[in-house]
Design an enzyme around this catalytic site. Sequence first.
Site, PDB file in Angstrom:
ATOM      1  N   SER A  48      37.022  35.213  34.108  1.00  0.00           N
ATOM      2  CA  SER A  48      36.907  36.359  35.013  1.00  0.00           C
ATOM      3  C   SER A  48      38.266  36.830  35.524  1.00  0.00           C
ATOM      4  CB  SER A  48      36.030  35.941  36.201  1.00  0.00           C
ATOM      5  OG  SER A  48      36.318  36.733  37.335  1.00  0.00           O
ATOM      6  N   LYS A 122      43.526  48.827  37.024  1.00  0.00           N
ATOM      7  CA  LYS A 122      42.159  48.917  37.551  1.00  0.00           C
ATOM      8  C   LYS A 122      42.065  48.264  38.927  1.00  0.00           C
ATOM      9  CE  LYS A 122      40.265  45.505  37.754  1.00  0.00           C
ATOM     10  NZ  LYS A 122      39.326  44.652  37.030  1.00  0.00           N
ATOM     11  N   ASN A 124      38.978  46.099  41.270  1.00  0.00           N
ATOM     12  CA  ASN A 124      37.682  45.441  41.095  1.00  0.00           C
ATOM     13  C   ASN A 124      36.547  46.424  41.380  1.00  0.00           C
ATOM     14  OD1 ASN A 124      35.265  43.745  42.355  1.00  0.00           O
ATOM     15  ND2 ASN A 124      36.337  42.521  40.831  1.00  0.00           N
ATOM     16  N   SER A 125      35.503  46.327  40.594  1.00  0.00           N
ATOM     17  CA  SER A 125      34.395  47.295  40.657  1.00  0.00           C
ATOM     18  C   SER A 125      33.704  47.340  42.001  1.00  0.00           C
ATOM     19  CB  SER A 125      33.364  46.950  39.587  1.00  0.00           C
ATOM     20  OG  SER A 125      33.972  46.954  38.332  1.00  0.00           O
TER      21      SER A 125
HETATM   22  C1  SPV Z   1      35.311  39.881  36.901  1.00  0.00           C
HETATM   23  O1  SPV Z   1      34.713  38.800  37.036  1.00  0.00           O
HETATM   24  O2  SPV Z   1      36.523  39.984  37.036  1.00  0.00           O
HETATM   25  C2  SPV Z   1      34.565  41.093  36.567  1.00  0.00           C
HETATM   26  C3  SPV Z   1      33.178  41.214  37.005  1.00  0.00           C
HETATM   27  O3  SPV Z   1      35.136  41.967  36.006  1.00  0.00           O
HETATM   28  S1  SPV Z   1      33.194  42.095  38.458  1.00  0.00           S
HETATM   29  O4  SPV Z   1      33.954  41.367  39.449  1.00  0.00           O
HETATM   30  O5  SPV Z   1      31.798  42.217  38.845  1.00  0.00           O
HETATM   31  O6  SPV Z   1      33.774  43.389  38.218  1.00  0.00           O
HETATM   32 MG    MG Z   2      37.135  41.883  36.105  1.00  0.00          MG
END
Ligand code: SPV
Ligand code: MG
Length: 542
Positions: A48, A122, A124-125
Amino acid sequence: MAAESANPKTRRLRALLDPARLDFIMEAHNGLSARIAEEAGFRALWASGLSISAALGVRDNNEASWTQVLEVAEFMADATTVPILIDGDTGFGNFNNFRRVVRKLEQRGIAGVCIEDKVFPKTNSFLRGQAQPLADVDEFCGKLHAGKAAQTDPDFVIVARTEALIAGWGQAEAIRRAEAYRRAGADAIVVHSAQSRPDEILAFLDEWAGRHPVILIPTKYHTTPTEVFAVRKVSALIWANHLMRAALGAMQATAARIYRERSVTGVEETVAPLREVFRLQGDEELRLAEEKFLAAAPRRSAVILAATRGGPALHALTGQVPKTLLRVGGRSLLDRLCDNLQALDVRDIAVVAGYRKETIARPGVVRVDNDRWAETGEAASLALAAERLAGPCLVGFGDLLCRRHILQALLDDPADLVIAADRSIRRDAGDAPRARDVVKLSAGPAPAFLDAEITATAAAFTADTAAFDAEWTGLLKCSGQGAQWLREALAQTMAKPGAEALGLTDVLAALLAAGRPIKVHLVSGDWTTIENALDLAEASNL
Ligand code: SPV
Ligand code: MG
């Protein structure tokens, strides 16, 4: 269809995309957590981006460079046998950067990569998701094409992740993008959602209708029963950050408690035992390998005889400690000897202690107790440590002060039995001999500046030093064979009447009587033993 890969990790990751069976991909963020996840039973791991950057103490905003992330992933791959799907963020640049990433991932044993349709750098989402720009679809498809063209392992997996739902672009855009990425060659699609209910994900799955493998990341909609995804033929779920979050909570609680209690005792039973750390690190494999490959290098050991208080001339100084703990230049005789031995790679050191034995406590040094020290002699003390006489082994007295080169010369000498002896026998100011132990040399004293061919022919304690050629320093080195002979001679000596009082020269005499040659390494000064306060004062000159 391309041929199947010879790499079991990529083969297994590709097999895991099969929609007929829902599988689980567990987050890990370093070698240790990866191994723990594999041991728990997971058949694939998620490297991750969020967890790796958090563990590195930086934000999930491409603050760690992609090669730094790759270093971590390589440790994870080395620590495990299951495939790793790495979070490739946006591919770390344009199509060209991503091509290189794919080749490097293959080289480092990573089985697949997932890239998302955002722009570098980017975020984090789950942070300001709606505000994040999405990548141009054609540009992202070119990146996927380039990645697929770059891989050399036919089973290496490239997953395309769309953030259309999180970014607020709606269902139609999510489907449009997923379909474009499927056509561009992605091996599976991730559709991500930040909602706590699975509705938008389920709507996507219904419309997608199983046209290509789908992987989900149910971090926010985690209460949805797993079965809901299984019946919709989702290939795999990624549990994306839970080992990192578990470690974080445990570390916070442990650090706070240790700080509060000013002690680690309280947490000792809640933290993992060290033996579990060593097990997870694979120490057992190293131990077996050492047995196999280090056999040619036996461990050096030493036995130091230090049971006595020393004679009456020292009693004013040895009221509380044995003679070996007398200090020269601020450090005890024992510490000086042990420091020198350890510097020469002597790992197993045993000290035979008697008088005030409890004061002898040096880390890494084993204490052997001679509780009858007052009635017994050196041979009896050595006999108590007989089972430690093995391999290259040095025997000496605890009141010896000597320069390291003497110890080194003995340890490096391949002869089975070697003693160090000084050509000049110590005398006091009135020229009276004051040697403790003397030896007679096969070659006589006069030309004997080199020790190559000299053996001892007799060893004794005597006041009549005129009959002898050199003074024994008290140091004896044995090879493996020599140690066996020494143990035999020791057993014979201890079987004699009055053996309890016998000294080491009696053991040397038994060796000579049994026909075991004792080589003599001649020294000239650079050593002394401590018999009285004057010796101690003069010793600092060494
Ligand atoms: C990560 O684990 O870094 C991901 C998943 O990309 S998330 O954090 O849900 O974006
Ligand atoms: Mg990620």
